[in-house]
Design an enzyme around this catalytic site. Sequence first.
Site, PDB file in Angstrom:
ATOM      1  N   GLU A 106      -5.354  10.133   6.491  1.00 31.04           N
ATOM      2  CA  GLU A 106      -5.485  10.452   7.911  1.00 31.04           C
ATOM      3  C   GLU A 106      -6.741  11.284   8.198  1.00 31.04           C
ATOM      4  O   GLU A 106      -7.206  11.315   9.334  1.00 31.04           O
ATOM      5  CB  GLU A 106      -4.241  11.211   8.405  1.00 31.04           C
ATOM      6  CG  GLU A 106      -2.971  10.391   8.413  1.00 31.04           C
ATOM      7  CD  GLU A 106      -2.134  10.594   7.167  1.00 31.04           C
ATOM      8  OE1 GLU A 106      -0.903  10.469   7.267  1.00 31.04           O
ATOM      9  OE2 GLU A 106      -2.709  10.868   6.089  1.00 31.04           O
ATOM     10  N   TYR A 134       4.183   2.404   8.833  1.00 22.51           N
ATOM     11  CA  TYR A 134       4.308   3.039  10.141  1.00 22.51           C
ATOM     12  C   TYR A 134       4.197   2.027  11.271  1.00 22.51           C
ATOM     13  O   TYR A 134       4.784   2.187  12.328  1.00 22.51           O
ATOM     14  CB  TYR A 134       3.165   4.055  10.334  1.00 22.51           C
ATOM     15  CG  TYR A 134       3.369   5.428   9.740  1.00 22.51           C
ATOM     16  CD1 TYR A 134       4.359   5.692   8.799  1.00 22.51           C
ATOM     17  CD2 TYR A 134       2.542   6.481  10.140  1.00 22.51           C
ATOM     18  CE1 TYR A 134       4.520   6.950   8.260  1.00 22.51           C
ATOM     19  CE2 TYR A 134       2.698   7.751   9.604  1.00 22.51           C
ATOM     20  CZ  TYR A 134       3.679   7.984   8.665  1.00 22.51           C
ATOM     21  OH  TYR A 134       3.829   9.241   8.148  1.00 22.51           O
ATOM     22  N   HIS A 163      13.019  13.055   7.132  1.00 26.65           N
ATOM     23  CA  HIS A 163      12.347  14.294   7.571  1.00 26.65           C
ATOM     24  C   HIS A 163      13.182  15.013   8.630  1.00 26.65           C
ATOM     25  O   HIS A 163      12.637  15.699   9.496  1.00 26.65           O
ATOM     26  CB  HIS A 163      10.950  14.021   8.131  1.00 26.65           C
ATOM     27  CG  HIS A 163      10.106  13.112   7.310  1.00 26.65           C
ATOM     28  ND1 HIS A 163      10.099  13.137   5.919  1.00 26.65           N
ATOM     29  CD2 HIS A 163       9.218  12.134   7.665  1.00 26.65           C
ATOM     30  CE1 HIS A 163       9.249  12.227   5.474  1.00 26.65           C
ATOM     31  NE2 HIS A 163       8.714  11.596   6.503  1.00 26.65           N
ATOM     32  N   ASP A 212       9.431  12.571  -0.630  1.00 31.04           N
ATOM     33  CA  ASP A 212       8.194  12.173   0.056  1.00 31.04           C
ATOM     34  C   ASP A 212       6.985  12.373  -0.863  1.00 31.04           C
ATOM     35  O   ASP A 212       5.863  12.615  -0.393  1.00 31.04           O
ATOM     36  CB  ASP A 212       8.017  12.972   1.347  1.00 31.04           C
ATOM     37  CG  ASP A 212       7.076  12.301   2.347  1.00 31.04           C
ATOM     38  OD1 ASP A 212       6.722  11.117   2.140  1.00 31.04           O
ATOM     39  OD2 ASP A 212       6.681  12.970   3.312  1.00 31.04           O
ATOM     40  N   SER A 227       0.896  12.249   1.809  1.00 34.22           N
ATOM     41  CA  SER A 227       0.108  13.393   2.263  1.00 34.22           C
ATOM     42  C   SER A 227       0.920  14.224   3.249  1.00 34.22           C
ATOM     43  O   SER A 227       1.824  13.720   3.918  1.00 34.22           O
ATOM     44  CB  SER A 227      -1.185  12.930   2.939  1.00 34.22           C
ATOM     45  OG  SER A 227      -0.888  12.285   4.163  1.00 34.22           O
TER      46      SER A 227
END
Length: 376
Positions: free
Chosen positions: A70, A130, A224, A285, A289
Amino acid sequence: MFTLMKNATVYSPDYLGKKDILFCFDKIALIEDSIELTALKDVNVIDCSEYIVLPGFIDLHVHIAGGGGEGGYITRTASAETNDILKNGITTVVGILGADAVTRNVASLYAKAKQLEMEGLSTYIFTGAYQIPVVTLTGSIQSDMVFVDKVIGVGEICLGDSRSFEPTFEELSRIAAQTRNGALISGKAGLVHFHMGDDEKDMDYLFRLIKETHIPKNQFLPTHMNRTHKLFEKAILYLEEGGYIDLTAGFIPNERDSDCVASYDAILQLIDIGADISRVTMSSDAYGSVPVFDDKGNVISSETVSTKILFEEIRIAIKQLGVPIEKAISLITKNSAEVLKIYNKKGSIEVGKDADCVICDKDLNIIKVFAMGKEY
Protein backbone atom coordinates in the site's frame (compact mmCIF):
# COMPACT_ATOMS: atom_id res chain seq x y z
CA MET A 1 6.24 -45.24 11.12
CA PHE A 2 5.13 -45.33 14.78
CA THR A 3 5.32 -42.61 17.41
CA LEU A 4 4.14 -43.33 20.94
CA MET A 5 3.60 -40.53 23.43
CA LYS A 6 3.50 -41.88 26.97
CA ASN A 7 1.71 -40.39 29.99
CA ALA A 8 0.75 -37.12 28.29
CA THR A 9 -1.70 -34.62 29.78
CA VAL A 10 -4.03 -34.32 26.81
CA TYR A 11 -6.36 -31.50 25.81
CA SER A 12 -8.30 -32.60 22.74
CA PRO A 13 -9.13 -29.54 23.21
CA ASP A 14 -11.44 -31.02 25.88
CA TYR A 15 -9.44 -32.29 28.84
CA LEU A 16 -8.82 -36.05 28.50
CA GLY A 17 -6.44 -36.48 31.43
CA LYS A 18 -3.34 -38.65 31.29
CA LYS A 19 -3.22 -40.71 28.09
CA ASP A 20 -0.90 -42.57 25.76
CA ILE A 21 -1.19 -41.56 22.09
CA LEU A 22 -0.03 -43.70 19.17
CA PHE A 23 0.65 -42.31 15.71
CA CYS A 24 0.83 -44.67 12.76
CA PHE A 25 2.25 -42.90 9.74
CA ASP A 26 0.16 -39.70 9.43
CA LYS A 27 -2.85 -40.72 11.53
CA ILE A 28 -3.75 -41.05 15.19
CA ALA A 29 -4.12 -44.80 15.67
CA LEU A 30 -4.84 -45.18 19.40
CA ILE A 31 -5.56 -43.10 22.49
CA GLU A 32 -5.60 -45.19 25.66
CA ASP A 33 -4.75 -44.97 29.33
CA SER A 34 -1.80 -47.23 28.59
CA ILE A 35 -0.41 -48.57 25.30
CA GLU A 36 2.31 -51.23 25.20
CA LEU A 37 3.94 -52.10 21.86
CA THR A 38 6.36 -54.86 22.80
CA ALA A 39 5.86 -56.68 19.49
CA LEU A 40 6.69 -53.68 17.33
CA LYS A 41 10.11 -52.39 16.34
CA ASP A 42 11.30 -48.90 15.45
CA VAL A 43 8.81 -47.11 17.66
CA ASN A 44 9.66 -43.51 18.51
CA VAL A 45 8.71 -43.36 22.19
CA ILE A 46 8.40 -39.94 23.83
CA ASP A 47 8.07 -39.61 27.59
CA CYS A 48 5.39 -36.94 28.00
CA SER A 49 4.86 -37.36 31.75
CA GLU A 50 5.88 -33.71 32.27
CA TYR A 51 4.23 -32.41 29.13
CA ILE A 52 0.88 -31.20 27.80
CA VAL A 53 -0.28 -32.34 24.35
CA LEU A 54 -2.56 -30.10 22.30
CA PRO A 55 -4.03 -30.45 18.79
CA GLY A 56 -2.04 -28.84 16.00
CA PHE A 57 -3.05 -25.22 15.64
CA ILE A 58 -5.04 -23.91 12.66
CA ASP A 59 -4.36 -20.40 11.37
CA LEU A 60 -7.15 -19.55 8.95
CA HIS A 61 -5.85 -16.16 7.80
CA VAL A 62 -2.23 -16.10 6.60
CA HIS A 63 -0.76 -14.10 3.71
CA ILE A 64 1.42 -17.01 2.65
CA ALA A 65 2.45 -15.33 -0.62
CA GLY A 66 3.31 -12.10 1.19
CA GLY A 67 1.23 -8.95 1.41
CA GLY A 68 1.47 -5.22 1.65
CA GLY A 69 2.39 -2.76 -1.05
CA GLU A 70 0.00 0.00 0.00
CA GLY A 71 3.02 2.29 0.42
CA GLY A 72 4.63 1.30 -2.85
CA TYR A 73 6.85 -1.62 -3.79
CA ILE A 74 9.20 -1.02 -0.85
CA THR A 75 6.40 -1.97 1.56
CA ARG A 76 5.82 -5.43 0.05
CA THR A 77 6.26 -8.20 2.60
CA ALA A 78 8.04 -11.52 2.16
CA SER A 79 6.20 -14.79 1.67
CA ALA A 80 5.77 -17.45 4.35
CA GLU A 81 8.37 -20.01 5.34
CA THR A 82 7.27 -23.45 6.49
CA ASN A 83 9.68 -23.78 9.41
CA ASP A 84 8.63 -20.39 10.79
CA ILE A 85 5.04 -21.60 10.84
CA LEU A 86 5.57 -25.11 12.16
CA LYS A 87 7.82 -24.06 15.03
CA ASN A 88 4.93 -21.97 16.35
CA GLY A 89 2.66 -24.99 16.62
CA ILE A 90 0.65 -24.23 13.49
CA THR A 91 0.12 -27.32 11.34
CA THR A 92 -2.69 -26.05 9.09
CA VAL A 93 -2.90 -22.68 7.33
CA VAL A 94 -5.36 -21.00 5.00
CA GLY A 95 -3.64 -18.72 2.50
CA ILE A 96 -5.18 -15.43 1.52
CA LEU A 97 -4.63 -12.45 -0.76
CA GLY A 98 -5.21 -8.94 0.53
CA ALA A 99 -5.08 -5.47 -0.99
CA ASP A 100 -2.80 -6.49 -3.86
CA ALA A 101 -4.38 -8.82 -6.40
CA VAL A 102 -2.40 -7.24 -9.24
CA THR A 103 1.23 -8.22 -8.59
CA ARG A 104 -0.03 -11.28 -6.74
CA ASN A 105 -2.86 -13.52 -7.87
CA VAL A 106 -4.77 -16.69 -7.03
CA ALA A 107 -2.41 -18.79 -9.17
CA SER A 108 0.66 -17.69 -7.20
CA LEU A 109 -1.25 -18.17 -3.95
CA TYR A 110 -2.13 -21.72 -5.00
CA ALA A 111 1.47 -22.46 -5.97
CA LYS A 112 2.70 -21.22 -2.61
CA ALA A 113 0.16 -23.38 -0.81
CA LYS A 114 1.40 -26.42 -2.74
CA GLN A 115 4.99 -25.60 -1.81
CA LEU A 116 4.15 -25.33 1.90
CA GLU A 117 2.22 -28.60 1.68
CA MET A 118 5.21 -30.41 0.21
CA GLU A 119 7.31 -29.04 3.08
CA GLY A 120 4.99 -30.45 5.75
CA LEU A 121 2.04 -28.12 6.29
CA SER A 122 -1.62 -28.77 5.57
CA THR A 123 -2.82 -25.90 3.39
CA TYR A 124 -5.96 -24.37 1.92
CA ILE A 125 -6.65 -21.04 0.22
CA PHE A 126 -9.37 -18.47 -0.38
CA THR A 127 -10.00 -17.37 -3.91
CA GLY A 128 -10.42 -13.63 -4.45
CA ALA A 129 -8.96 -10.65 -2.60
CA TYR A 130 -10.09 -7.22 -1.41
CA GLN A 131 -11.45 -6.33 -4.78
CA ILE A 132 -14.84 -6.54 -6.45
CA PRO A 133 -15.48 -8.19 -8.93
CA VAL A 134 -13.82 -11.18 -7.29
CA VAL A 135 -10.60 -12.33 -8.96
CA THR A 136 -10.53 -16.09 -9.51
CA LEU A 137 -8.33 -18.79 -11.01
CA THR A 138 -10.78 -20.49 -13.38
CA GLY A 139 -13.07 -17.59 -14.23
CA SER A 140 -15.79 -18.05 -11.63
CA ILE A 141 -16.19 -18.55 -7.90
CA GLN A 142 -18.16 -21.76 -8.40
CA SER A 143 -15.54 -23.28 -10.70
CA ASP A 144 -12.72 -22.42 -8.30
CA MET A 145 -14.66 -24.09 -5.48
CA VAL A 146 -15.43 -27.19 -7.53
CA PHE A 147 -12.24 -27.73 -9.54
CA VAL A 148 -9.43 -26.27 -7.43
CA ASP A 149 -8.70 -28.66 -4.59
CA LYS A 150 -7.39 -26.09 -2.10
CA VAL A 151 -10.04 -23.39 -2.55
CA ILE A 152 -12.47 -23.49 0.38
CA GLY A 153 -14.09 -20.09 0.04
CA VAL A 154 -13.79 -16.46 -1.01
CA GLY A 155 -11.90 -13.65 0.67
CA GLU A 156 -10.78 -11.47 2.14
CA ILE A 157 -13.37 -9.05 0.79
CA CYS A 158 -12.66 -5.60 2.18
CA LEU A 159 -15.31 -3.58 4.04
CA GLY A 160 -15.16 -0.49 6.23
CA ASP A 161 -11.71 0.51 5.02
CA SER A 162 -10.20 3.12 2.68
CA ARG A 163 -8.92 0.18 0.61
CA SER A 164 -12.42 -1.21 0.07
CA PHE A 165 -13.85 -1.48 -3.45
CA GLU A 166 -17.16 -0.24 -2.00
CA PRO A 167 -19.35 -3.23 -2.91
CA THR A 168 -23.12 -2.91 -2.77
CA PHE A 169 -25.29 -5.25 -0.72
CA GLU A 170 -26.55 -6.82 -3.95
CA GLU A 171 -22.98 -7.58 -5.05
CA LEU A 172 -22.16 -9.16 -1.70
CA SER A 173 -25.35 -11.22 -1.82
CA ARG A 174 -24.46 -12.50 -5.28
CA ILE A 175 -20.93 -13.42 -4.18
CA ALA A 176 -22.37 -15.29 -1.21
CA ALA A 177 -24.82 -17.16 -3.43
CA GLN A 178 -22.11 -18.16 -5.88
CA THR A 179 -19.90 -19.37 -3.05
CA ARG A 180 -22.78 -21.29 -1.50
CA ASN A 181 -23.47 -22.98 -4.82
CA GLY A 182 -19.83 -23.95 -5.22
CA ALA A 183 -19.75 -25.27 -1.67
CA LEU A 184 -22.77 -27.50 -2.24
CA ILE A 185 -21.30 -29.03 -5.38
CA SER A 186 -17.80 -29.50 -3.95
CA GLY A 187 -18.70 -30.41 -0.38
CA LYS A 188 -16.46 -27.63 0.97
CA ALA A 189 -16.98 -24.93 3.59
CA GLY A 190 -17.76 -22.12 1.16
CA LEU A 191 -16.76 -19.36 3.56
CA VAL A 192 -17.15 -15.74 2.55
CA HIS A 193 -14.34 -14.14 4.53
CA PHE A 194 -14.52 -10.38 5.19
CA HIS A 195 -11.74 -7.97 6.12
CA MET A 196 -13.34 -5.47 8.48
CA GLY A 197 -11.74 -2.02 8.69
CA ASP A 198 -12.27 0.53 11.42
CA ASP A 199 -15.62 1.78 10.10
CA GLU A 200 -17.98 -0.45 12.05
CA LYS A 201 -21.01 0.80 10.07
CA ASP A 202 -20.16 -1.66 7.29
CA MET A 203 -21.01 -4.47 9.73
CA ASP A 204 -24.59 -3.65 8.77
CA TYR A 205 -23.91 -5.57 5.54
CA LEU A 206 -23.18 -8.69 7.60
CA PHE A 207 -26.32 -8.31 9.68
CA ARG A 208 -28.35 -7.97 6.47
CA LEU A 209 -26.67 -10.99 4.88
CA ILE A 210 -27.61 -13.31 7.75
CA LYS A 211 -31.14 -11.89 7.97
CA GLU A 212 -32.12 -11.18 4.35
CA THR A 213 -30.49 -14.01 2.41
CA HIS A 214 -30.95 -17.77 2.55
CA ILE A 215 -27.23 -18.40 3.04
CA PRO A 216 -26.43 -20.24 6.32
CA LYS A 217 -24.84 -18.01 8.95
CA ASN A 218 -21.77 -20.24 9.25
CA GLN A 219 -20.70 -19.31 5.72
CA PHE A 220 -19.87 -15.73 6.68
CA LEU A 221 -16.71 -15.01 8.67
CA PRO A 222 -15.71 -11.39 9.32
CA THR A 223 -12.17 -10.97 10.68
CA HIS A 224 -10.27 -8.25 12.62
CA MET A 225 -13.32 -7.96 14.87
CA ASN A 226 -11.22 -6.63 17.76
CA ARG A 227 -9.73 -3.82 15.67
CA THR A 228 -11.70 -1.14 17.60
CA HIS A 229 -13.96 -1.12 20.64
CA LYS A 230 -16.97 -0.14 18.52
CA LEU A 231 -16.31 -2.95 16.05
CA PHE A 232 -15.95 -5.42 18.93
CA GLU A 233 -19.29 -4.24 20.33
CA LYS A 234 -20.83 -4.96 16.92
CA ALA A 235 -19.12 -8.36 16.96
CA ILE A 236 -20.86 -9.22 20.23
CA LEU A 237 -24.23 -8.27 18.74
CA TYR A 238 -23.43 -10.28 15.62
CA LEU A 239 -22.66 -13.33 17.77
CA GLU A 240 -25.98 -12.87 19.55
CA GLU A 241 -27.69 -13.05 16.15
CA GLY A 242 -26.03 -16.40 15.48
CA GLY A 243 -23.09 -15.15 13.41
CA TYR A 244 -19.47 -16.25 13.48
CA ILE A 245 -16.48 -13.98 14.08
CA ASP A 246 -12.69 -14.13 13.82
CA LEU A 247 -10.40 -12.28 16.21
CA THR A 248 -6.96 -11.14 15.10
CA ALA A 249 -3.84 -11.55 17.21
CA GLY A 250 -1.45 -8.61 17.32
CA PHE A 251 -3.89 -5.80 18.13
CA ILE A 252 -2.21 -4.52 21.29
CA PRO A 253 -3.37 -1.15 22.66
CA ASN A 254 -0.55 1.41 22.67
CA GLU A 255 0.03 5.15 22.29
CA ARG A 256 -0.40 4.94 18.53
CA ASP A 257 -3.49 2.73 18.67
CA SER A 258 -5.35 2.89 21.96
CA ASP A 259 -8.73 1.90 20.54
CA CYS A 260 -8.07 -1.75 19.67
CA VAL A 261 -8.98 -4.70 21.91
CA ALA A 262 -6.26 -7.27 22.56
CA SER A 263 -7.38 -10.73 21.50
CA TYR A 264 -6.88 -12.19 24.98
CA ASP A 265 -8.99 -9.43 26.55
CA ALA A 266 -11.65 -10.03 23.89
CA ILE A 267 -11.72 -13.76 24.69
CA LEU A 268 -12.13 -13.08 28.41
CA GLN A 269 -14.89 -10.54 27.79
CA LEU A 270 -16.79 -12.96 25.58
CA ILE A 271 -16.57 -15.69 28.21
CA ASP A 272 -17.64 -13.30 30.98
CA ILE A 273 -20.81 -12.26 29.11
CA GLY A 274 -21.68 -15.88 28.27
CA ALA A 275 -21.15 -15.60 24.51
CA ASP A 276 -21.07 -18.77 22.44
CA ILE A 277 -17.31 -19.25 22.13
CA SER A 278 -17.82 -22.16 19.71
CA ARG A 279 -18.56 -19.57 17.01
CA VAL A 280 -15.37 -17.60 17.62
CA THR A 281 -12.05 -18.26 15.88
CA MET A 282 -8.70 -16.49 15.99
CA SER A 283 -6.01 -15.96 13.37
CA SER A 284 -2.66 -14.18 12.99
CA ASP A 285 -2.90 -12.20 9.72
CA ALA A 286 0.77 -13.16 9.43
CA TYR A 287 3.01 -12.05 6.54
CA GLY A 288 0.54 -9.34 5.62
CA SER A 289 1.17 -5.66 6.19
CA VAL A 290 -0.07 -3.44 9.00
CA PRO A 291 -0.02 -0.03 7.32
CA VAL A 292 -0.51 3.20 9.24
CA PHE A 293 -2.15 6.03 7.28
CA ASP A 294 -2.05 9.76 7.96
CA ASP A 295 -5.15 11.95 7.76
CA LYS A 296 -4.56 12.38 4.02
CA GLY A 297 -4.53 8.64 3.34
CA ASN A 298 -0.76 8.34 2.91
CA VAL A 299 1.09 5.35 4.36
CA ILE A 300 3.50 6.64 7.02
CA SER A 301 4.66 3.24 8.26
CA SER A 302 4.11 -0.43 7.52
CA GLU A 303 4.89 -3.48 9.62
CA THR A 304 4.31 -7.21 9.40
CA VAL A 305 3.74 -9.94 11.97
CA SER A 306 4.74 -13.56 12.50
CA THR A 307 2.48 -16.53 13.13
CA LYS A 308 4.20 -16.63 16.54
CA ILE A 309 1.69 -14.14 17.92
CA LEU A 310 -1.21 -16.60 17.54
CA PHE A 311 -0.24 -18.95 20.36
CA GLU A 312 1.53 -16.19 22.31
CA GLU A 313 -1.78 -14.43 22.83
CA ILE A 314 -3.68 -17.65 23.53
CA ARG A 315 -1.01 -18.36 26.14
CA ILE A 316 -1.56 -14.93 27.74
CA ALA A 317 -5.29 -15.64 27.93
CA ILE A 318 -4.56 -18.88 29.77
CA LYS A 319 -1.57 -18.00 31.94
CA GLN A 320 -2.34 -14.38 32.84
CA LEU A 321 -6.11 -14.03 32.54
CA GLY A 322 -7.15 -17.46 33.75
CA VAL A 323 -9.09 -18.55 30.67
CA PRO A 324 -9.47 -22.35 30.79
CA ILE A 325 -7.10 -24.13 28.39
CA GLU A 326 -9.99 -25.97 26.75
CA LYS A 327 -11.80 -22.76 25.82
CA ALA A 328 -8.77 -20.76 24.73
CA ILE A 329 -7.26 -23.54 22.61
CA SER A 330 -10.59 -24.25 20.90
CA LEU A 331 -10.38 -20.92 19.03
CA ILE A 332 -7.34 -22.12 17.07
CA THR A 333 -8.21 -25.83 16.88
CA LYS A 334 -11.74 -27.20 17.04
CA ASN A 335 -13.63 -23.99 16.21
CA SER A 336 -11.45 -23.22 13.21
CA ALA A 337 -11.71 -26.79 11.94
CA GLU A 338 -15.48 -26.72 12.22
CA VAL A 339 -15.93 -23.41 10.41
CA LEU A 340 -13.57 -24.65 7.67
CA LYS A 341 -15.45 -27.99 7.54
CA ILE A 342 -12.26 -29.99 8.08
CA TYR A 343 -13.16 -31.21 11.57
CA ASN A 344 -13.32 -34.78 10.26
CA LYS A 345 -9.51 -34.72 10.12
CA LYS A 346 -8.27 -31.62 11.95
CA GLY A 347 -8.87 -29.64 15.12
CA SER A 348 -8.86 -32.30 17.83
CA ILE A 349 -6.91 -35.27 19.11
CA GLU A 350 -9.07 -38.24 18.13
CA VAL A 351 -8.46 -41.69 16.67
CA GLY A 352 -8.50 -41.59 12.88
CA LYS A 353 -7.66 -37.91 12.57
CA ASP A 354 -4.46 -36.47 11.16
CA ALA A 355 -1.46 -36.82 13.48
CA ASP A 356 -1.07 -33.10 14.17
CA CYS A 357 -0.17 -32.12 17.71
CA VAL A 358 1.85 -29.71 19.82
CA ILE A 359 3.83 -30.84 22.87
CA CYS A 360 4.24 -28.13 25.51
CA ASP A 361 5.77 -27.93 28.96
CA LYS A 362 3.67 -26.97 31.98
CA ASP A 363 4.19 -23.27 31.21
CA LEU A 364 2.91 -23.79 27.66
CA ASN A 365 6.26 -23.35 25.98
CA ILE A 366 6.33 -25.37 22.76
CA ILE A 367 8.71 -28.35 22.96
CA LYS A 368 7.87 -30.38 19.82
CA VAL A 369 5.46 -30.13 16.92
CA PHE A 370 4.09 -33.03 14.89
CA ALA A 371 2.44 -32.42 11.51
CA MET A 372 0.94 -35.40 9.69
CA GLY A 373 2.95 -37.67 11.99
CA LYS A 374 6.32 -36.07 11.30
CA GLU A 375 8.31 -34.33 14.02
CA TYR A 376 9.46 -30.75 13.51
